[in-house]
Structure formats: structure tokens, C-alpha cells
Scaffold this active site. Sequence first.
Site, PDB file in Angstrom:
ATOM      1  N   ASP A  34       0.817   0.502  13.075  1.00  0.00           N
ATOM      2  CA  ASP A  34       1.868   1.147  13.862  1.00  0.00           C
ATOM      3  C   ASP A  34       1.312   1.892  15.077  1.00  0.00           C
ATOM      4  OD1 ASP A  34       2.435   0.598  11.227  1.00  0.00           O
ATOM      5  OD2 ASP A  34       3.698   2.328  10.887  1.00  0.00           O
ATOM      6  N   THR A  59       0.826  -1.208   0.000  1.00  0.00           N
ATOM      7  CA  THR A  59       0.000   0.000   0.000  1.00  0.00           C
ATOM      8  C   THR A  59       0.855   1.252   0.000  1.00  0.00           C
ATOM      9  OG1 THR A  59      -1.711  -1.204   1.232  1.00  0.00           O
ATOM     10  CG2 THR A  59      -1.865   1.196   1.200  1.00  0.00           C
ATOM     11  N   TYR A 109      -2.038 -10.842   2.822  1.00  0.00           N
ATOM     12  CA  TYR A 109      -2.066  -9.447   3.241  1.00  0.00           C
ATOM     13  C   TYR A 109      -3.506  -9.064   3.542  1.00  0.00           C
ATOM     14  CZ  TYR A 109      -1.073  -4.370   2.919  1.00  0.00           C
ATOM     15  OH  TYR A 109      -0.950  -3.014   3.143  1.00  0.00           O
ATOM     16  N   LYS A 143       0.231 -10.602   6.936  1.00  0.00           N
ATOM     17  CA  LYS A 143       0.346  -9.236   7.419  1.00  0.00           C
ATOM     18  C   LYS A 143      -1.055  -8.826   7.823  1.00  0.00           C
ATOM     19  CE  LYS A 143       1.361  -4.459   6.275  1.00  0.00           C
ATOM     20  NZ  LYS A 143       1.550  -3.442   5.216  1.00  0.00           N
TER      21      LYS A 143
END
Length: 386
Positions: free
Chosen positions: A276, A128, A219, A249
Site C-alpha cells: 500500500d 497475513t 501469494y 499477490k
Amino acid sequence: MHILYCTVLTTCTFRPSRFQTLTLLRASAALSCRNKASVEHLQVLANKAEGHCTTTSSFINLNHNRALSSFAQKSRGQTIMSRFNHKGFFVATFTPLKENGDINPDAVPQYVDHLVRNKITGVFVNGTAGEGLSMTVKERKAMAEAWVKNCEGKLKTIIHCGAVCIRDAKEMAEHAQSIGADAIAAVPSFYFPPKTVDALVEGVKEIAAAAPKLPFLYYHIPRMTHVDLDMSAFLQIGKEKIPTLSGMKYSGFDLAGALKCTANHGKEFEIMWGRDDVLLGALAVGLTSFIGSSYSFTAPLALRIVEAFEAGDLQKAKDAQSQLKRTMDATEKYGDQVSAFKAAACMHGLPLGPTRLPLRALDVKEAKAFEDGLKKLGYFDWIKEN
């Protein structure tokens, strides 16, 4: 709640203080409210989570001792299953572009050096952040080659091959294996999205089969693909049909979903957390592998979160997580996150260039205002702190 609390403790290597105990109790209570799993499910988590949290020294040393694990025998049956179990931080890289929008592979060596200095374990290429779905197959192959070549002996490489056209995805997967990538990943074909887990498995199975010698990571990013299925069920079905499936992921917003995956399949698969802004929460439930786009410019903060957490200093970990989150939030006024994050990475001297349409790159005035805002926030001081 108490079972989950015990799980958090068993996945960590420190003896909790009273403050840490109360903090973990609060965290487990919050997670219990969000997680619809049964008590029996949480008991499975407690049994399976042991051994999935590394100490700080192990976490950091893995950045200097990166040997891809060999293929391991599945617990039942004769199928060989690959394992990609690198602990630490992988950066979802931005694709360097020239001002005219052409790819710029010549910028990759400098980017690699920057990541190595920041103690990054590996890279996730053409995802991305890398605008992979806005690139041609030829361009994605060229960038994959540049990253694999320049990362050799320095960083591990996961090449994202997902595409709307499954034949394109297979072509890129085969290419990734031929150039020596360490693993491949893919989003599903999402214009005609799979409606069931079985359909999802059938689609990505074709991509994984094109690179039979490489570990395959699914993903999961439902906010982009709008494919939001039970990922634990995907792993359960996928391990019977995709010999090289090694994990995923996980970039969903639900930590409970990732927790369910690692509870049910943590000894078989690597669940690499892709958010994050809630890194500390992922650590608290035993996740130790992370992929994120902000780590191109927030790696010192991310590493500080891990070091403090492993040392039992939850206040320091919370402070660093708050700093990372506030840095990410500062991008919101500048449009899309990819363009703003890329501009932030450029502030560290990286020649990454603009983003492509349909994204809109920051202009000179906006980039200057963004940098001034980060200075006022304290970001540049935060990343220098010990």
C-alpha cells in the site's frame, strides 16, 4: 531509461504535461537504476504493457460490475488457464475476534457494508492481516464461509489457503471451491522452504489442484515466508504445470520484480500489488490490481491516488500517497503492524476485536494514544477530503 519512460506513457490514458513528463522521467531513471533487466527486456515491457491501465471511470465502475472472467484458452497448447483480472482494490481483511480470542463471524456483515461504502472491489480472506496462519483449519473454514456468504453480489472473494501442512492447504482449497469462493491463494509451505522455482511450483501445484474450478493466485510475501525466488520464472514454469494459475499477490519490496512479471506475463496473469505504501509507483509501471490491509481504513486515500494519477494530476497523487504513507508510519510505535492496523480499522466502528498471540493487541491506553496521534496527524481530515 527512455524505453521504460515510453512504457509508462503507453500504459496510461492521459497526455502528459511537461511536469508529468519530467516526473515520469525521474521515476523511470530511478527504476532503471534498481532494475537489472536488459534493454531487450525493457523493450518487451514496452510491447506488452499496452492496455493494462484502466481509466478512472473503468476503475471505479468495476466496483459495481464484477463478473469473474471465464476460463480463457492459453496462447499455445490445449491447456485451459483461468483468469482473475479484477481491477481495483481488494482488502486483506482482519479476522474479527471476540475478547477471549475466539473468531467472530457475526461481525462480517458490518465489515462488508463498510468496504462496499468505500468502493472496494473484493476481499482477501485469512491472509497475513487475517492471522490465517494463527488459526485452526476449522476456524479458517468458518471465516471463509462467513465472507463468501455475506459478500455474494457485493464483493469478490479470494480465500487464502496457504499452510505449513500442504494437506491442510488442500483441504481448505477444496472447501473454498465448495462454498462458492471466486478464487484461492496460497503461500508456500515454508518451514521446509522450497529452494528452487521448480520445487515451489511442485508444492503449490498440489494446493491449486484441490480446487480445479477456481483461479489460483500465488501469494508472494518473502519477508514472512523467506521464500524469495524469481517470480517471473515461477509464472513461466507454473503456467505449464498449474492449469488454474492466474497470477499472484505480489507483496515483495521490489517493484522491479513485479514489473518483470507484468512485462513478461502481463497478458496471461494478474499481478496484484500488495504494498500500500508505494501504490503510486505501482500505478506508474502499469499495475491496476491491488491487495492491501490498510485499505480497511485508507480506501479514500488510495482511491484518490488512482483518480489523481488517471487525471494526470501527479502532485495530487503524490500528496495522497504521502498521506497514506504517513498514516501507515504512525502505527510503528505500537508494535506489530497487524495489531495497529486492526486498531485503526476499529476506529471506524468495526467490531474487530484484538489480535492473537504471538501478536500483541493494543491496550485501551495505547489505542487512545494511537487515535489521538492520528487526529493530530490529520488522518481523519484526509479521508474526508474530496
